[in-house]
Design a protein around this motif. Structure first.
Motif, PDB file in Angstrom:
ATOM      1  N   LYS A 235       0.831  -1.210   0.000  1.00 42.83           N
ATOM      2  CA  LYS A 235       0.000   0.000   0.000  1.00 42.83           C
ATOM      3  C   LYS A 235       0.860   1.253   0.000  1.00 42.83           C
ATOM      4  CE  LYS A 235      -3.992  -2.084   2.328  1.00 42.83           C
ATOM      5  NZ  LYS A 235      -4.795  -2.123   3.594  1.00 42.83           N
ATOM      6  N   GLN A 236       1.938   1.244   0.774  1.00 40.86           N
ATOM      7  CA  GLN A 236       2.830   2.406   0.822  1.00 40.86           C
ATOM      8  C   GLN A 236       3.499   2.644  -0.529  1.00 40.86           C
ATOM      9  OE1 GLN A 236       5.436   1.369   4.051  1.00 40.86           O
ATOM     10  NE2 GLN A 236       4.028   2.097   5.629  1.00 40.86           N
ATOM     11  N   MET A 237       3.963   1.544  -1.164  1.00 40.61           N
ATOM     12  CA  MET A 237       4.600   1.676  -2.474  1.00 40.61           C
ATOM     13  C   MET A 237       3.599   2.144  -3.527  1.00 40.61           C
ATOM     14  SD  MET A 237       7.203  -1.547  -2.844  1.00 40.61           S
ATOM     15  CE  MET A 237       7.699  -0.982  -4.475  1.00 40.61           C
ATOM     16  N   SER A 238       2.384   1.614  -3.482  1.00 41.17           N
ATOM     17  CA  SER A 238       1.362   2.026  -4.449  1.00 41.17           C
ATOM     18  C   SER A 238       1.068   3.512  -4.298  1.00 41.17           C
ATOM     19  CB  SER A 238       0.077   1.212  -4.242  1.00 41.17           C
ATOM     20  OG  SER A 238       0.302  -0.160  -4.493  1.00 41.17           O
ATOM     21  N   ALA A 239       0.999   3.974  -3.046  1.00 37.53           N
ATOM     22  CA  ALA A 239       0.745   5.402  -2.814  1.00 37.53           C
ATOM     23  C   ALA A 239       1.888   6.247  -3.360  1.00 37.53           C
ATOM     24  CB  ALA A 239       0.548   5.660  -1.319  1.00 37.53           C
ATOM     25  N   ALA A 240       3.130   5.788  -3.155  1.00 38.96           N
ATOM     26  CA  ALA A 240       4.294   6.529  -3.654  1.00 38.96           C
ATOM     27  C   ALA A 240       4.317   6.550  -5.182  1.00 38.96           C
ATOM     28  CB  ALA A 240       5.578   5.914  -3.112  1.00 38.96           C
ATOM     29  N   HIS A 241       4.036   5.390  -5.805  1.00 42.07           N
ATOM     30  CA  HIS A 241       3.996   5.334  -7.268  1.00 42.07           C
ATOM     31  C   HIS A 241       2.871   6.207  -7.808  1.00 42.07           C
ATOM     32  CE1 HIS A 241       6.286   1.242  -7.633  1.00 42.07           C
ATOM     33  NE2 HIS A 241       6.993   2.209  -7.078  1.00 42.07           N
ATOM     34  N   GLY A 242       1.733   6.187  -7.105  1.00 39.90           N
ATOM     35  CA  GLY A 242       0.601   7.007  -7.525  1.00 39.90           C
ATOM     36  C   GLY A 242       0.934   8.485  -7.474  1.00 39.90           C
TER      37      GLY A 242
ATOM     38  N   GLN B 120       0.964  11.064 -10.554  1.00 38.53           N
ATOM     39  CA  GLN B 120       0.205  12.314 -10.479  1.00 38.53           C
ATOM     40  C   GLN B 120       1.089  13.505 -10.809  1.00 38.53           C
ATOM     41  OE1 GLN B 120      -2.566  12.946  -7.106  1.00 38.53           O
ATOM     42  NE2 GLN B 120      -1.434  14.816  -6.707  1.00 38.53           N
ATOM     43  N   ASN B 121       2.292  13.519 -10.253  1.00 37.28           N
ATOM     44  CA  ASN B 121       3.232  14.610 -10.546  1.00 37.28           C
ATOM     45  C   ASN B 121       3.636  14.620 -12.015  1.00 37.28           C
ATOM     46  OD1 ASN B 121       3.177  15.403  -7.865  1.00 37.28           O
ATOM     47  ND2 ASN B 121       4.995  14.232  -7.306  1.00 37.28           N
ATOM     48  N   ALA B 122       3.768  13.426 -12.607  1.00 36.02           N
ATOM     49  CA  ALA B 122       4.101  13.348 -14.032  1.00 36.02           C
ATOM     50  C   ALA B 122       2.969  13.920 -14.880  1.00 36.02           C
ATOM     51  CB  ALA B 122       4.381  11.899 -14.425  1.00 36.02           C
ATOM     52  N   PHE B 123       1.742  13.650 -14.470  1.00 33.28           N
ATOM     53  CA  PHE B 123       0.584  14.205 -15.183  1.00 33.28           C
ATOM     54  C   PHE B 123       0.587  15.733 -15.123  1.00 33.28           C
ATOM     55  CE2 PHE B 123      -3.782  15.853 -14.836  1.00 33.28           C
ATOM     56  CZ  PHE B 123      -4.259  15.535 -16.105  1.00 33.28           C
TER      57      PHE B 123
END
Length: 655
Positions: free
Chosen positions: A624-631, A635-638
């Motif tokens: 969950k922590q990694m998914s949040a970080a990847h998300g 988001q920043n890339a978008f």
């Protein structure tokens, strides 16, 4: 002469010239020549027309572009809001100088730019938020909940208490805009996932063990060498931004403190009148501890069902009235009221008027311990028992005299405070360029503050509301009295800027000693770094132990350390684990500056974690922590991609 002028302006050449002059007036209007536009934006987002994506931003094509400005005042309000929040969160650790840095200000402005870009993206993609989504979002606000459930009264009260008050419609519009602007980036963030291979690799890294040897280098001697005039001038020119005097203001102000306003004397007649007006406040109505058994009857029930319910109610009433009856047990076994059934039919203490008419009339006509019924209401048939009667109580005048006197005095003081504040405002508006006449007219002291920066100062200069007003463009430019600023309950102040100094560079003569100290500190730092580099070079050639022995230094060994162990310091430990793994039996050597002291270290061995020992719960938490970080990265890339579609201009001089 007039005939010659007519002849000169009636040919084909004159017609062409006149046509060329018409073009700019047709495109841009006469007003562009008659008025001057002053830009006041902190950032401008420019977008080419949708039908010409590659349109150059040059005149006159630039008039086809769409511009979205972030006003300087909006930026200032956000800046002050962030400043206030950080000051509250960090307390004494708040660093005003760091907050005023260009990097921090740009970070705050970038957040505003990103918000505007997400708004444009939502409008471009035609995103619509339904009323149901808005309502559901509002219902989840903890501030609007009572005992875990949304409370409409609390919702209305909190909105009305805002400054300025906010209507539910305005708040819902704000929530709708927020949901619309966040829908795309938040959806991207939630879509991130982590594979098992990625998870395993991260767990091996996080649980990694390392063997490290390190040498803490002693501090080098303070630099006492000569500093030439040329060196001083070169350093000053290269670091001019570090030697600046911050912007300051000095205020004059008049304060109205309600606690210092005398209250009018209170006579006995006024006290007795107040007592009679608030008699209900000092009286408690009669209350009764009531229990009931309910036999429900639906409104559309058949006559047979109604008669059956009445018969059942009469039978239960007869049983409840028996001398040895257990009313609570009967209620638990037979009552149709789900709310009170488990409690033996108890409704707790009720006051007159708190129950349906027939029920209320019966309950307040009974004696303690009495059972009556059945009684018919819209809910069905009730068998009622009054357990106890709590008589009405009225506190006598003598018992509440002190409270009444205090209330009247506070009301008198509040009225006097409001009246005095109103007179002060009126007087200040009559002579807005000075507070002295208003202060003299009302017998209030005219006070001044010492010069202070945007970080604040002593007294009223520590209040964020005063700081926002003192450094506002209007106050700095006009030099007039402010509107009333509320410092607290019954404490108001009017301020006026009497002295303003813009931020400016300090001359070299004034900071010469500081420059010399900085040059010597830089020399000392470079000498320490050179010593560390020499030891690193020797350690790579012959090993850390041999190199340290030659330098007369001791090596400390740390074996089997894991991430997060703050030894010998958090900065050093982080460097130990950032260093690449040793290759082919050769230790990996490097240096780190930790706590002002250089540490040279060698990573001798690295061992991965045993991921077979990780529990499913730990894997799930990490996933969950990694998914949040990847998300967040997605988001920043978008947002970065959205920035690339616009031309963004920042007015650095307005930050």
């Amino acid at each position: 002469m007039l005939q010659k002028l007519r002849d000169k302006t009636s040919g084909w050449i004159a017609t062409v010239i006149l046509g060329l002059l018409i073009v700019p007036f047709a495109f841009f209007g006469m007003e562009s020549y008659m008025s001057q536009q002053v830009d006041n934006y902190a950032a401008r987002i420019a977008q080419p027309p949708s039908w010409w994506k590659s349109a150059p931003q040059v005149w006159p094509v630039s008039y086809l572009w769409t511009f979205h400005d972030i006003d300087s005042q909006v930026y200032r309000e956000r800046l002050e809001m962030v400043r206030m929040n950080m000051r509250e969160q960090q307390g004494e650790n708040f660093d005003p100088k760091a907050f005023e840095s260009v990097e921090n200000k740009r970070r705050i402005l970038d957040a505003l730019i990103d918000e505007q870009l997400m708004k444009l993206a939502a409008e471009r993609d035609g995103i619509v938020i339904s009323d149901a989504e808005v309502r559901e979002s509002i219902r989840k606000f903890p501030d609007f909940q009572v005992d875990g459930a949304f409370n409409a009264d609390r919702y209305q009260l909190l909105l009305a208490s805002q400054n300025p008050p906010m209507s539910p419609r305005d708040f819902e519009a704000r929530i709708r805009d927020s949901l619309k602007n966040e829908l795309i980036p938040s959806g991207i963030a939630r879509s991130a996932f982590v594979t098992d291979a990625e998870l395993d690799r991260l767990m091996r890294l996080l649980g990694e063990h390392r063997d490290v040897g390190f040498v803490a280098l002693p501090p080098v001697a303070p630099d006492a060498g000569e500093v030439t005039a040329a060196q001083i001038d070169a350093w000053y020119q290269a670091h001019k931004s570090e030697y600046r005097k911050p912007e300051t203001v000095r205020l004059e102000y008049v304060e109205v403190d309600g606690s210092a306003v005398p209250a009018a004397a209170v006579d006995e007649a006024a006290l007795h009148k107040r007592y009679q007006e608030q008699i209900g406040k000092y009286s408690s109505t009669e209350k009764r501890d009531v229990a009931h058994i309910l036999v429900t009857v639906a409104a559309n029930a058949s006559d047979a069902d109604k008669k059956a319910a009445e018969a059942k109610a009469k039978k239960l009433a007869a049983e409840a009235k028996a001398p040895d009856a257990d009313f609570a047990a009967l209620a638990r076994a037979n009552s149709d009221d789900a709310g009170s059934k488990a409690g033996g039919g108890s409704l707790g203490l009720i006051a007159k008027g708190g129950m349906p008419g027939a029920f209320d009339d019966t309950a307040f006509a009974m004696q303690a311990g009495e059972v009556r019924g059945p009684v018919k209401t819209d809910f069905g048939w009730h068998i009622i028992k009054v357990n106890t009667v709590q008589a009405a109580v009225q506190r006598p005048f003598e018992d509440v005299r002190a409270e009444l006197e205090k209330e009247l005095q506070e009301g008198s003081r509040e009225r006097a405070f409001n009246e005095l504040t109103g007179k002060l405002v009126d007087a200040a508006y009559r002579t807005p360029t000075s507070l002295e006449p208003a202060a003299k007219a009302l017998g209030l002291p005219l006070q001044t503050t010492p010069a202070f920066t945007r970080a604040g100062g002593p007294g009223i200069a520590s209040d964020q509301k005063v700081l926002r007003v003192a450094f506002s463009e209007t106050m700095l430019q006009d030099g007039t009295a402010s509107d009333p600023i509320e410092l607290g309950p019954e404490r108001t102040v009017l301020v006026r800027v009497i002295e303003h100094e813009a931020e400016k560079a300090l001359p070299l003569a004034q900071v010469r000693d500081a420059v010399v100290a900085a040059i010597r500190a830089d020399r000392q730092r470079k000498a320490a770094e050179a010593a560390a580099d020499a030891l690193v070079k020797a350690a790579k050639a012959k090993g850390l132990a041999a190199a340290a022995q030659e330098a007369g230094l001791a090596v400390a060994d740390l074996n089997d350390i894991t991430r997060g162990m703050p030894v010998p310091s958090p900065q050093a430990a982080q460097a130990f684990f950032n260093e690449p793994r040793p290759q082919a039996g050769q230790a990996s050597v490097n240096k780190v500056l930790a706590g002002g002291q250089y540490v040279v270290f060698a990573v001798r061995a690295v061992r991965d974690a045993d991921i077979g020992q990780v529990t499913p719960q730990e894997r799930d938490t990490l996933r969950k922590q990694m998914s949040a970080a990847h998300g967040m990265q997605a988001q920043n890339a978008f947002i970065r991609a959205a920035r690339a579609k616009y031309t963004i201009k920042v007015a650095e001089d307005r930050l």
